[in-house]
Design a protein around this motif. Structure first.
Motif, mmCIF file in Angstrom:
data_model
loop_
_atom_site.group_PDB
_atom_site.id
_atom_site.type_symbol
_atom_site.label_atom_id
_atom_site.label_comp_id
_atom_site.label_asym_id
_atom_site.label_seq_id
_atom_site.Cartn_x
_atom_site.Cartn_y
_atom_site.Cartn_z
ATOM 1 N N LEU A 242 39.507 31.467 51.707
ATOM 2 C CA LEU A 242 40.634 31.778 50.841
ATOM 3 C C LEU A 242 40.187 32.845 49.853
ATOM 4 O O LEU A 242 39.039 32.827 49.397
ATOM 5 N N TYR A 243 41.103 33.763 49.519
ATOM 6 C CA TYR A 243 40.762 34.846 48.606
ATOM 7 C C TYR A 243 41.743 34.906 47.439
ATOM 8 O O TYR A 243 42.899 34.496 47.552
ATOM 9 N N LEU A 244 41.262 35.453 46.329
ATOM 10 C CA LEU A 244 42.126 35.763 45.209
ATOM 11 C C LEU A 244 41.730 37.137 44.682
ATOM 12 O O LEU A 244 40.658 37.290 44.084
ATOM 13 N N GLN A 245 42.576 38.114 44.940
ATOM 14 C CA GLN A 245 42.366 39.452 44.410
ATOM 15 C C GLN A 245 43.018 39.516 43.037
ATOM 16 O O GLN A 245 44.233 39.300 42.917
ATOM 17 N N MET A 246 42.227 39.813 42.027
ATOM 18 C CA MET A 246 42.724 39.846 40.657
ATOM 19 C C MET A 246 42.593 41.270 40.125
ATOM 20 O O MET A 246 41.482 41.784 39.978
ATOM 21 N N ASN A 247 43.728 41.888 39.859
ATOM 22 C CA ASN A 247 43.755 43.251 39.339
ATOM 23 C C ASN A 247 44.245 43.263 37.896
ATOM 24 O O ASN A 247 44.898 42.332 37.438
ATOM 25 N N ARG A 248 43.911 44.334 37.202
ATOM 26 C CA ARG A 248 44.364 44.524 35.803
ATOM 27 C C ARG A 248 44.102 43.257 34.992
ATOM 28 O O ARG A 248 44.988 42.716 34.332
ATOM 29 N N LEU A 249 42.877 42.803 35.030
ATOM 30 C CA LEU A 249 42.512 41.562 34.340
ATOM 31 C C LEU A 249 42.709 41.686 32.837
ATOM 32 O O LEU A 249 42.497 42.762 32.245
ATOM 33 N N LYS A 250 43.090 40.571 32.229
ATOM 34 C CA LYS A 250 43.334 40.496 30.794
ATOM 35 C C LYS A 250 42.416 39.440 30.182
ATOM 36 O O LYS A 250 41.996 38.506 30.872
ATOM 37 N N PRO A 251 42.136 39.524 28.897
ATOM 38 C CA PRO A 251 41.313 38.490 28.254
ATOM 39 C C PRO A 251 41.882 37.093 28.453
ATOM 40 O O PRO A 251 41.119 36.119 28.581
ATOM 41 N N GLU A 252 43.188 36.969 28.506
ATOM 42 C CA GLU A 252 43.805 35.645 28.687
ATOM 43 C C GLU A 252 43.628 35.086 30.093
ATOM 44 O O GLU A 252 43.993 33.934 30.358
ATOM 45 N N ASP A 253 43.057 35.871 31.000
ATOM 46 C CA ASP A 253 42.716 35.368 32.327
ATOM 47 C C ASP A 253 41.370 34.656 32.328
ATOM 48 O O ASP A 253 40.968 34.082 33.350
ATOM 49 N N THR A 254 40.671 34.687 31.217
ATOM 50 C CA THR A 254 39.376 34.025 31.116
ATOM 51 C C THR A 254 39.519 32.529 31.345
ATOM 52 O O THR A 254 40.309 31.860 30.670
ATOM 53 N N ALA A 255 38.770 32.020 32.319
ATOM 54 C CA ALA A 255 38.862 30.606 32.683
ATOM 55 C C ALA A 255 37.869 30.316 33.804
ATOM 56 O O ALA A 255 37.298 31.246 34.391
ATOM 57 N N VAL A 256 37.717 29.044 34.096
ATOM 58 C CA VAL A 256 37.050 28.641 35.331
ATOM 59 C C VAL A 256 38.130 28.556 36.405
ATOM 60 O O VAL A 256 39.153 27.895 36.201
ATOM 61 N N TYR A 257 37.901 29.213 37.505
ATOM 62 C CA TYR A 257 38.870 29.257 38.603
ATOM 63 C C TYR A 257 38.443 28.298 39.707
ATOM 64 O O TYR A 257 37.297 28.333 40.160
ATOM 65 N N TYR A 258 39.389 27.459 40.113
ATOM 66 C CA TYR A 258 39.126 26.435 41.120
ATOM 67 C C TYR A 258 39.963 26.683 42.374
ATOM 68 O O TYR A 258 41.170 26.955 42.281
ATOM 69 N N CYS A 259 39.317 26.517 43.492
ATOM 70 C CA CYS A 259 39.983 26.535 44.784
ATOM 71 C C CYS A 259 40.373 25.090 45.119
ATOM 72 O O CYS A 259 39.606 24.165 44.852
ATOM 73 N N ALA A 260 41.552 24.912 45.696
ATOM 74 C CA ALA A 260 42.016 23.574 46.036
ATOM 75 C C ALA A 260 42.656 23.568 47.412
ATOM 76 O O ALA A 260 43.300 24.544 47.813
ATOM 77 N N ALA A 261 42.515 22.450 48.107
ATOM 78 C CA ALA A 261 43.065 22.313 49.451
ATOM 79 C C ALA A 261 43.936 21.068 49.546
ATOM 80 O O ALA A 261 43.570 19.999 49.037
#
Length: 126
Positions: free
Chosen positions: A79-98
Motif C-alpha cells: 500500500l502506498y501514500l503519496q503526500m504532496n505539498r506537505l504542511k506542518p499540520e500533517d505532522t503525525a505518526v502514520y499508520y497502515c491498517a487492513a
C-alpha cells in the motif's frame, strides 16, 4: 495473522513530498480494504485515506484531499501514500491498517480495521 510494516517517513520542510509504503504479509493482500490513519501528539488517531480491495474506490479526509494519493499494488502486496505539498499540520505518526473482511469496501471507521502497522513518523517543519 497479518503483518504490516510501514516505511518512508521522515523530517521534511513544508511544501515537499514524501511517499509512504506499507508492506503486507500473511494473507492474500488483494482481497482486503486498506487505509492510512495518523495520530498527532496529544490527539486521537484520525482517518486520512482508504482504498477498496480492488483499488477501484478511494476516500480522503478533507484535510488531505487534492494533496495525498492512496494506491495499492496487489502484485507486490504493498500500500502506498503519496503526500504532496506537505504542511506542518500533517505532522503525525502514520499508520497502515487492513480490514479483516474479504472484499470489503473502504471505511473511515477505525474499528473496521483489524490489523495495524507499527507506524512511521512524519514531521513537517515550516
Amino acid at each position: 495473522q497479518v503483518q504490516l510494516v510501514e516505511s518512508g517517513g521522515g523530517s521534511v520542510q513544508a511544501g515537499v513530498s514524501l511517499r509512504l509504503s506499507c508492506a503486507a504479509s500473511g494473507r492474500t493482500f488483494g482481497r482486503f480494504a486498506m487505509a492510512w490513519f495518523r495520530q498527532a501528539p496529544g490527539k486521537e488517531r484520525e482517518f486520512v485515506t482508504a482504498i477498496s480491495w480492488s483499488g477501484g474506490s478511494t476516500d480522503y479526509a478533507d484535510s488531505v484531499k487534492g494533496r495525498f494519493t492512496i494506491s495499492r499494488s496487489n502484485a507486490k502486496s504493498t500500500l502506498y501514500l503519496q503526500m504532496n505539498r506537505l504542511k506542518p499540520e500533517d505532522t503525525a505518526v502514520y499508520y497502515c491498517a487492513a480490514s479483516g473482511t474479504e472484499f470489503s469496501t473502504s471505511s473511515r471507521v477505525l474499528r473496521d480495521y483489524d490489523f495495524w502497522g507499527q507506524g512511521t513518523q512524519v514531521t513537517v517543519s515550516s
